[in-house]
Scaffold this motif. Structure first.
Motif, PDB file in Angstrom:
ATOM      1  N   LEU A  66       0.708  -1.184   0.085  1.00  0.00           N
ATOM      2  CA  LEU A  66       0.058   0.043  -0.044  1.00  0.00           C
ATOM      3  C   LEU A  66       0.852   1.159   0.044  1.00  0.00           C
ATOM      4  O   LEU A  66       1.702   1.438   0.921  1.00  0.00           O
ATOM      5  CB  LEU A  66      -1.038  -0.060   1.324  1.00  0.00           C
ATOM      6  CG  LEU A  66      -1.673   1.289   1.345  1.00  0.00           C
ATOM      7  CD1 LEU A  66      -2.790   1.322   0.063  1.00  0.00           C
ATOM      8  CD2 LEU A  66      -2.498   1.078   2.904  1.00  0.00           C
ATOM      9  N   ILE A  67       0.649   2.192  -0.867  1.00  0.00           N
ATOM     10  CA  ILE A  67       1.766   3.187  -0.915  1.00  0.00           C
ATOM     11  C   ILE A  67       0.827   4.629  -1.012  1.00  0.00           C
ATOM     12  O   ILE A  67      -0.473   4.660  -1.386  1.00  0.00           O
ATOM     13  CB  ILE A  67       2.353   3.100  -2.273  1.00  0.00           C
ATOM     14  CG1 ILE A  67       1.622   3.008  -3.642  1.00  0.00           C
ATOM     15  CG2 ILE A  67       3.124   2.020  -2.280  1.00  0.00           C
ATOM     16  CD1 ILE A  67       1.226   4.440  -4.234  1.00  0.00           C
ATOM     17  N   HIS A  68       1.520   5.744  -0.988  1.00  0.00           N
ATOM     18  CA  HIS A  68       0.767   6.734  -1.288  1.00  0.00           C
ATOM     19  C   HIS A  68       1.662   7.805  -2.164  1.00  0.00           C
ATOM     20  O   HIS A  68       2.835   7.693  -2.218  1.00  0.00           O
ATOM     21  CB  HIS A  68       0.858   7.900  -0.055  1.00  0.00           C
ATOM     22  CG  HIS A  68       0.427   9.312  -0.311  1.00  0.00           C
ATOM     23  ND1 HIS A  68       1.118  10.470  -0.832  1.00  0.00           N
ATOM     24  CD2 HIS A  68      -1.048   9.748  -0.335  1.00  0.00           C
ATOM     25  CE1 HIS A  68       0.306  11.487  -0.864  1.00  0.00           C
ATOM     26  NE2 HIS A  68      -0.993  11.098  -0.742  1.00  0.00           N
ATOM     27  N   ASP A  69       1.005   7.695  -3.367  1.00  0.00           N
ATOM     28  CA  ASP A  69       1.570   8.351  -4.630  1.00  0.00           C
ATOM     29  C   ASP A  69       1.463  10.153  -4.516  1.00  0.00           C
ATOM     30  O   ASP A  69       0.432  10.583  -4.672  1.00  0.00           O
ATOM     31  CB  ASP A  69       0.842   7.924  -5.917  1.00  0.00           C
ATOM     32  CG  ASP A  69       1.567   8.534  -7.297  1.00  0.00           C
ATOM     33  OD1 ASP A  69       2.314   9.635  -7.125  1.00  0.00           O
ATOM     34  OD2 ASP A  69       1.074   8.046  -8.335  1.00  0.00           O
ATOM     35  N   LYS A  70       2.568  10.501  -4.180  1.00  0.00           N
ATOM     36  CA  LYS A  70       2.674  12.216  -3.935  1.00  0.00           C
ATOM     37  C   LYS A  70       2.425  12.943  -5.071  1.00  0.00           C
ATOM     38  O   LYS A  70       1.894  13.883  -5.057  1.00  0.00           O
ATOM     39  CB  LYS A  70       4.168  12.296  -3.308  1.00  0.00           C
ATOM     40  CG  LYS A  70       4.663  11.929  -2.170  1.00  0.00           C
ATOM     41  CD  LYS A  70       5.848  12.045  -1.661  1.00  0.00           C
ATOM     42  CE  LYS A  70       6.110  11.064  -0.339  1.00  0.00           C
ATOM     43  NZ  LYS A  70       7.446  11.041  -0.208  1.00  0.00           N
ATOM     44  N   ASP A  71       2.537  12.383  -6.441  1.00  0.00           N
ATOM     45  CA  ASP A  71       2.447  13.119  -7.561  1.00  0.00           C
ATOM     46  C   ASP A  71       0.818  13.351  -7.909  1.00  0.00           C
ATOM     47  O   ASP A  71       0.300  14.217  -8.178  1.00  0.00           O
ATOM     48  CB  ASP A  71       2.887  12.589  -8.694  1.00  0.00           C
ATOM     49  CG  ASP A  71       4.541  12.775  -8.609  1.00  0.00           C
ATOM     50  OD1 ASP A  71       5.047  13.928  -8.319  1.00  0.00           O
ATOM     51  OD2 ASP A  71       5.320  12.109  -9.347  1.00  0.00           O
ATOM     52  N   ALA A  72       0.218  11.895  -7.578  1.00  0.00           N
ATOM     53  CA  ALA A  72      -1.337  11.802  -7.798  1.00  0.00           C
ATOM     54  C   ALA A  72      -2.035  12.256  -6.544  1.00  0.00           C
ATOM     55  O   ALA A  72      -3.285  12.430  -6.663  1.00  0.00           O
ATOM     56  CB  ALA A  72      -1.580  10.400  -8.313  1.00  0.00           C
ATOM     57  N   ASP A  73      -1.519  12.304  -5.502  1.00  0.00           N
ATOM     58  CA  ASP A  73      -1.986  12.754  -4.131  1.00  0.00           C
ATOM     59  C   ASP A  73      -3.242  11.643  -3.741  1.00  0.00           C
ATOM     60  O   ASP A  73      -4.229  11.914  -3.754  1.00  0.00           O
ATOM     61  CB  ASP A  73      -2.589  14.128  -4.047  1.00  0.00           C
ATOM     62  CG  ASP A  73      -2.771  14.492  -2.652  1.00  0.00           C
ATOM     63  OD1 ASP A  73      -2.463  13.805  -1.657  1.00  0.00           O
ATOM     64  OD2 ASP A  73      -4.003  15.270  -2.566  1.00  0.00           O
ATOM     65  N   ARG A  74      -2.750  10.274  -3.882  1.00  0.00           N
ATOM     66  CA  ARG A  74      -3.847   9.269  -3.497  1.00  0.00           C
ATOM     67  C   ARG A  74      -3.104   7.849  -3.253  1.00  0.00           C
ATOM     68  O   ARG A  74      -1.790   7.827  -3.410  1.00  0.00           O
ATOM     69  CB  ARG A  74      -4.774   9.028  -4.726  1.00  0.00           C
ATOM     70  CG  ARG A  74      -4.106   8.587  -5.976  1.00  0.00           C
ATOM     71  CD  ARG A  74      -4.813   8.456  -7.298  1.00  0.00           C
ATOM     72  NE  ARG A  74      -5.747   7.644  -7.336  1.00  0.00           N
ATOM     73  CZ  ARG A  74      -6.336   7.133  -8.518  1.00  0.00           C
ATOM     74  NH1 ARG A  74      -6.164   7.641  -9.634  1.00  0.00           N
ATOM     75  NH2 ARG A  74      -7.194   6.212  -8.415  1.00  0.00           N
TER      76      ARG A  74
END
Length: 66
Positions: free
Chosen positions: A12-20
């Motif tokens: 499970l990740i947080h994509d900082k570019d997509a903010d999701r």
């Protein structure tokens, strides 16, 4: 969030570019990460910037949720 290792399939990740947040579904050639929404339906997306994917929960811990 923990950034001890690079995200991999099942994490499970947080994509900082997509903010999701999402689940890593595929790593193609070590340079393109396939991602799907954390919960429910939604459009998958890709990232070619693994340094912008913050590890939220490693896949080993995700198995405990099932």
């Amino acid at each position: 969030m923990s950034d001890e290792r690079s995200p991999w399939v099942g994490d499970l990740i947080h994509d900082k570019d997509a903010d999701r947040r999402g689940i890593v579904t595929d790593v193609r050639g070590g340079s393109l990460w396939g991602l799907r929404p954390e919960l429910g339906p939604g459009k998958p997306w890709t990232s070619d910037r693994p340094e912008r994917l913050g590890l939220v929960t490693p896949r080993e811990e995700m198995r405990d949720w099932l």
